[in-house]
Design a protein around this motif. Sequence first.
Motif, PDB file in Angstrom:
ATOM      1  N   ALA A 146      11.424   8.551   2.158  1.00 15.85           N
ATOM      2  CA  ALA A 146      10.853   9.437   3.168  1.00 15.85           C
ATOM      3  C   ALA A 146       9.343   9.226   3.246  1.00 15.85           C
ATOM      4  O   ALA A 146       8.673   9.104   2.225  1.00 15.85           O
ATOM      5  N   THR A 147       8.829   9.168   4.468  1.00 14.07           N
ATOM      6  CA  THR A 147       7.387   9.026   4.643  1.00 14.07           C
ATOM      7  C   THR A 147       6.724  10.385   4.420  1.00 14.07           C
ATOM      8  O   THR A 147       7.379  11.414   4.409  1.00 14.07           O
ATOM      9  N   ASP A 148       5.400  10.356   4.263  1.00 10.74           N
ATOM     10  CA  ASP A 148       4.656  11.613   4.097  1.00 10.74           C
ATOM     11  C   ASP A 148       4.894  12.538   5.285  1.00 10.74           C
ATOM     12  O   ASP A 148       5.050  13.743   5.135  1.00 10.74           O
TER      13      ASP A 148
ATOM     14  N   ARG B 256       0.847  -1.198   0.000  1.00  8.41           N
ATOM     15  CA  ARG B 256       0.000   0.000   0.000  1.00  8.41           C
ATOM     16  C   ARG B 256       0.875   1.238   0.000  1.00  8.41           C
ATOM     17  O   ARG B 256       2.068   1.183   0.293  1.00  8.41           O
ATOM     18  N   ARG B 257       0.239   2.357  -0.309  1.00  8.05           N
ATOM     19  CA  ARG B 257       0.941   3.628  -0.430  1.00  8.05           C
ATOM     20  C   ARG B 257       1.846   3.912   0.772  1.00  8.05           C
ATOM     21  O   ARG B 257       2.979   4.313   0.634  1.00  8.05           O
ATOM     22  N   ARG B 258       1.314   3.656   1.969  1.00  7.84           N
ATOM     23  CA  ARG B 258       2.099   4.029   3.149  1.00  7.84           C
ATOM     24  C   ARG B 258       3.226   3.044   3.436  1.00  7.84           C
ATOM     25  O   ARG B 258       4.087   3.295   4.270  1.00  7.84           O
ATOM     26  N   GLN B 259       3.227   1.911   2.715  1.00  6.40           N
ATOM     27  CA  GLN B 259       4.329   0.958   2.904  1.00  6.40           C
ATOM     28  C   GLN B 259       5.475   1.232   1.947  1.00  6.40           C
ATOM     29  O   GLN B 259       6.572   0.699   2.117  1.00  6.40           O
ATOM     30  N   ILE B 260       5.213   2.071   0.938  1.00 11.41           N
ATOM     31  CA  ILE B 260       6.215   2.334  -0.100  1.00 11.41           C
ATOM     32  C   ILE B 260       7.513   2.908   0.474  1.00 11.41           C
ATOM     33  O   ILE B 260       8.597   2.422   0.139  1.00 11.41           O
TER      34      ILE B 260
ATOM     35  N   ARG C  37       6.721  17.520   7.712  1.00 12.34           N
ATOM     36  CA  ARG C  37       7.141  18.151   8.964  1.00 12.34           C
ATOM     37  C   ARG C  37       7.777  19.536   8.810  1.00 12.34           C
ATOM     38  O   ARG C  37       7.340  20.487   9.464  1.00 12.34           O
ATOM     39  N   PRO C  38       8.796  19.673   7.929  1.00 16.77           N
ATOM     40  CA  PRO C  38       9.430  21.002   7.860  1.00 16.77           C
ATOM     41  C   PRO C  38       8.454  22.101   7.461  1.00 16.77           C
ATOM     42  O   PRO C  38       8.556  23.225   7.955  1.00 16.77           O
ATOM     43  N   PHE C  39       7.484  21.766   6.607  1.00 13.57           N
ATOM     44  CA  PHE C  39       6.541  22.789   6.163  1.00 13.57           C
ATOM     45  C   PHE C  39       5.602  23.193   7.294  1.00 13.57           C
ATOM     46  O   PHE C  39       5.254  24.359   7.449  1.00 13.57           O
ATOM     47  N   LEU C  40       5.210  22.206   8.102  1.00 12.54           N
ATOM     48  CA  LEU C  40       4.334  22.526   9.232  1.00 12.54           C
ATOM     49  C   LEU C  40       5.059  23.430  10.225  1.00 12.54           C
ATOM     50  O   LEU C  40       4.507  24.416  10.716  1.00 12.54           O
TER      51      LEU C  40
END
Lengths: 228, 322
Positions: free
Chosen positions: B233-235, A70-74, B240-243
Amino acid sequence: MIEFHEVSKRYDGGNEALAGLSFTAERGEMLFVTGPSGAGKSTLLKLLALIERPSRGQIIVNGRNLGGLRRRQIPHYRRQVGVIFQDHKLLLERSVFDNVALPLVIGGVPRNEIPRRVGAALELVGLLHKERALPIQLSTGEQQRVGIARAVISRPPILIADEPTGNLDPELSYEVMRLFQRLNQVGITVLVASHDHNLIRRLGQRFISLRAGRLVPPELAGGAYAGT
Amino acid sequence: MPARDSGAQVSRRTLGQRFSAYLAHHRQTLFDGLQQLGRQPLATFMTVAVIGIALALPAGALVLVNNARGLSAGWQGTARISLFLKNGLSDGTVQQLADSVRAHSGVAAVQVISAEQALVDFQRRSGFNDTLSLLGSNPLPAVLVVQPTAAYTAPAAAQQLAQSFGALPQVDQVRMDVQWLKRLQAILALLHRGVLIVAVLLAIAVVLIVGNTIRLEIENRRAEIEVSKLLGATDRFVRRPFLYHGAWYGLAGGVLAWILVLIGLALMGGPVDQLVGLYGSHFSLSGLGASGVLGLLAGGIVLGWLGSWLAVARHLRAIEPT
């Protein structure tokens, strides 16, 4: 380690980059993917880096079916795969040190560990003295080596490289490829896309040949082809 | 060679080490955000100035309305009842009446203004000295100024008190000026509400301003975002830096708003002193107060954070490596 099962990729424009491609790269193997431009080499690597998703077929990496991610596992998958790009994709306004350290920062490595590991990675590619330089102050070959240091610093089990010697002269190209061989010798599975047949022969590694998104049969490909 | 253990390193780290690395990244990002603001001082200043002004306007207006409310509440506390007595009462009768009024349980103090005293006062203040002397007799009545006890200062109780004094035969007229106070307070409540509405609108404006600034920021750092995503890098990491950046904008705007309010109050201090001097009263403008300042700064941070959330939620997902 890397398995492609009947993988096809058709882009939105209708262009079919891969058509039912199957091959396997064993754990700890070093495999070249060759073929003319437009044969599907870049698409193959993009599928491995999960930049693109296949239209059909299955890709299994390290025992994991990429279709099930899934997207968050990428992000976590991508940390297992070091990627080296032809255009190296370095951050131009950051120093060599910062560029190479980025995967460690992303991976949450403690700060006090970072300088030592960046130093080791830069030493590996022979650029320890350029730590403070900006990428634009480096030659093309040096930039490519910074890209390699960044790809290996988080010690990924798999390394993939897209035309890593595209802009280098033969001697530098050979150096870079020798570096990949050394990394392969310490257990990393390495997949390199390159159109440089002469270089691949010189290295004596196994390769697969692509044409129009399909595997070219071994007897037509010639050289050190070792089958799938 | 760094490649020897093939990525197993990550899982070998303890949870505590990972958490402290996580905190370190937060700290790092926090101060990177501050540095980022310093990198383009003019653009940053303009954004911060807009936020500061947008926050200072309602904050300053609120301070003024609250001052006015405080002032009028003070007046109500000293609500006095004036008993205008009938003409022609002797000084003795007036004194007797004052004593009996003073004996009432609801009365704290009674001040007697005799007819003569009233006339002298009036002559002194009005300047109609000559005209008044033409009248021959004193047209002014004696007045008892009644100060109710604390228990009788509430409007209803004071009203009751006034009525009972109004029934006295010697009293001609009772005047209790609470009506205008009530009206003033209603007007102030209305103003207060108006200021709150404006504050909400300006808060929305701040969110949009920060959102737009962060949107540009995201556009400028597109390459960095792409590469970071490619490297796993995760979302959250990318976001984080933008927040933090947005929160810094908000905080800086809040500080500027605080300074603007202080300057505004200092500028108004002189005229206010003059005005209250004319009424012979003591009053000085009170400022935001500690809770007001905290609220302003926290509000700035929250709005900045919210604005960057808006931008980040819309634009960050769209940037994927190609």
